[in-house]
Design an enzyme around this catalytic site. Sequence first.
Site, PDB file in Angstrom:
ATOM      1  N   PRO A 250       4.416   9.885 -13.417  1.00 32.73           N
ATOM      2  CA  PRO A 250       5.362   9.120 -12.510  1.00 32.73           C
ATOM      3  C   PRO A 250       4.652   7.800 -12.252  1.00 32.73           C
ATOM      4  O   PRO A 250       3.702   7.696 -11.232  1.00 32.73           O
ATOM      5  CB  PRO A 250       5.366   9.986 -11.397  1.00 32.73           C
ATOM      6  CG  PRO A 250       4.432  10.935 -11.305  1.00 32.73           C
ATOM      7  CD  PRO A 250       3.784  10.987 -12.962  1.00 32.73           C
ATOM      8  N   VAL A 252       4.188   4.313 -10.329  1.00 26.53           N
ATOM      9  CA  VAL A 252       4.740   3.662  -8.999  1.00 26.53           C
ATOM     10  C   VAL A 252       4.080   2.102  -9.275  1.00 26.53           C
ATOM     11  O   VAL A 252       2.837   2.041  -9.780  1.00 26.53           O
ATOM     12  CB  VAL A 252       4.449   4.024  -7.853  1.00 26.53           C
ATOM     13  CG1 VAL A 252       4.659   3.035  -6.552  1.00 26.53           C
ATOM     14  CG2 VAL A 252       5.101   5.591  -7.641  1.00 26.53           C
ATOM     15  N   ASP A 426      -0.555   6.418 -11.103  1.00 24.68           N
ATOM     16  CA  ASP A 426       0.022   7.648 -11.174  1.00 24.68           C
ATOM     17  C   ASP A 426       0.188   8.276 -10.083  1.00 24.68           C
ATOM     18  O   ASP A 426      -0.868   8.712  -9.357  1.00 24.68           O
ATOM     19  CB  ASP A 426      -0.912   8.457 -12.180  1.00 24.68           C
ATOM     20  CG  ASP A 426      -0.451   9.837 -12.619  1.00 24.68           C
ATOM     21  OD1 ASP A 426       0.730  10.258 -12.044  1.00 24.68           O
ATOM     22  OD2 ASP A 426      -0.889  10.375 -13.599  1.00 24.68           O
ATOM     23  N   HIS A 427       1.431   8.592  -9.668  1.00 26.46           N
ATOM     24  CA  HIS A 427       1.956   8.955  -8.369  1.00 26.46           C
ATOM     25  C   HIS A 427       1.386  10.580  -8.497  1.00 26.46           C
ATOM     26  O   HIS A 427       1.436  10.952  -7.001  1.00 26.46           O
ATOM     27  CB  HIS A 427       3.186   8.937  -7.908  1.00 26.46           C
ATOM     28  CG  HIS A 427       3.634   8.473  -6.561  1.00 26.46           C
ATOM     29  ND1 HIS A 427       2.799   9.180  -5.514  1.00 26.46           N
ATOM     30  CD2 HIS A 427       4.461   7.878  -6.011  1.00 26.46           C
ATOM     31  CE1 HIS A 427       3.235   8.670  -4.478  1.00 26.46           C
ATOM     32  NE2 HIS A 427       4.272   7.928  -4.418  1.00 26.46           N
ATOM     33  N   ARG A 428       0.987  11.333  -9.146  1.00 28.39           N
ATOM     34  CA  ARG A 428       0.538  12.381  -9.173  1.00 28.39           C
ATOM     35  C   ARG A 428      -0.812  12.483  -8.802  1.00 28.39           C
ATOM     36  O   ARG A 428      -1.498  13.405  -8.065  1.00 28.39           O
ATOM     37  CB  ARG A 428       0.553  13.308 -10.535  1.00 28.39           C
ATOM     38  CG  ARG A 428       1.636  13.479 -11.214  1.00 28.39           C
ATOM     39  CD  ARG A 428       1.555  13.974 -12.699  1.00 28.39           C
ATOM     40  NE  ARG A 428       0.787  12.924 -13.496  1.00 28.39           N
ATOM     41  CZ  ARG A 428       0.414  13.391 -14.811  1.00 28.39           C
ATOM     42  NH1 ARG A 428       0.774  14.414 -15.181  1.00 28.39           N
ATOM     43  NH2 ARG A 428      -0.208  12.357 -15.423  1.00 28.39           N
TER      44      ARG A 428
END
Length: 456
Positions: A250, A252, A426-428
């Site tokens: 994901p 951002v 990576d928003h994880r």
Amino acid sequence: MIQDFMLPDLGEGLPEAEIVAWLVAEGDTVALNQTIAEVETAKAVVELPSPHAGTVTKLHAAAGDVVAVGSVLISYDLGGDAAPEPAPAAEMQAEEPAKAEPNLVGYGAAPRGTARPQRRTRAAGGRPAASDTAVLEAAPHDAIPTPEITERPLERPRSTPPVRLFAKQLGIDLALVEATGATGIISRADVEAYAARVGATLTTSAPVEPAFVPEPNPSVAAGDRTTRTPIRGVRKHTAEAMVRSAFTAPHVTTFLTVDVTATTELIASLKADRSLQEHKIGVMAVAAKAVCLALARHPGLNSRWDDAAGEIVEHHYVNLGIAAATGRGLVVPNIRDAQDLTLVELADAIRGLAETARAGKTAPADMMGGTFSITNVGVFGVDAGTPILNPGEAGILALGAVRRQPWEHRGEIALRDVMTLALSFDHRLVDGEQGSRFMVEVADVLREPGRAMLLR
């Protein structure tokens, strides 16, 4: 005895490779580890060494063909009897350890003392066949080459596949062309200069076109308004990697515009230093140094999501990827252990990676194992963008163009050097706060390079 050689896995687990150019022809005698072909995988153009010494009896693919790993590529006559009698199992087991095989992944050079194989001499006159790559006899650069065909030179000239194709279309032997650049690689301009010097003789010995004209594309018929190009090689690999990244991690992206006047003034002062002039220190090198310093304080940007193991892998080193646009597509080789390098060493490493990438000589291993990447879209006049993560990396920083524009400075409006940074993460692995703090620390170093003295 006839021996087939299958296309090996070139050390990167890819299922196929394209034949860029054959460097031998049927009937040639080759030595162990002699380079026989240039092949393009989804990651790089690599030279393929011969695993045998013998005479080439058949080439099983033509330049431009895509060959699957494990398919027969070339056949040799190794001499001796047609086929040895099968040995008893005990003898085979005893002899097996003694069998020496060349290192097909390392692409080692021929052993010292081994003479390079020579082409067969052919009578003067008559142009070689298309499959024949025999070359003109070496001569001084200011001499007019004769049409006599003799031996291949001891060392194959260094150049890129497009330049070799250009020289071939002009009927020019690259062994007679001198490289004028600092890299020692023969450029198109070098070939054009040589062609202008000996053009009259070349016109009589081989057709010379006034300018480079690509061969007609069989996929384009007269009157067609579209061109179809097969998707393969680096572009195919890049597309697959970007799609996998975009739909797995994901993304951002955050932006920050920063006054980099102090950095540009520092760079100007370093360029004026005679002892540093050859190192070509630029904004990219300063940004790379800032990134390495900031990653030490924000390790989430230097980590990897291991879905199979259900773990977050945090790296205690920085393999800094440097995105390079080439004629074959985008490649991202990385600088190993960039955190240990000085500003000068980073500048040299970035320059070396870029030159190697443009020459199409980036090794597959140099594009693996990156932990964070930088891309400089500013060189194309772009202010900002939303870079896509390299698979397996948590962050990528895009540098925009440096522009001279009005900016608030010490309570007044002044002309300043301004640049926009774009960070995708990576928003994880990284939340908005971590990404923003990392971006601000990078920007602080670019705004005031002296702040780097306070970080470690």
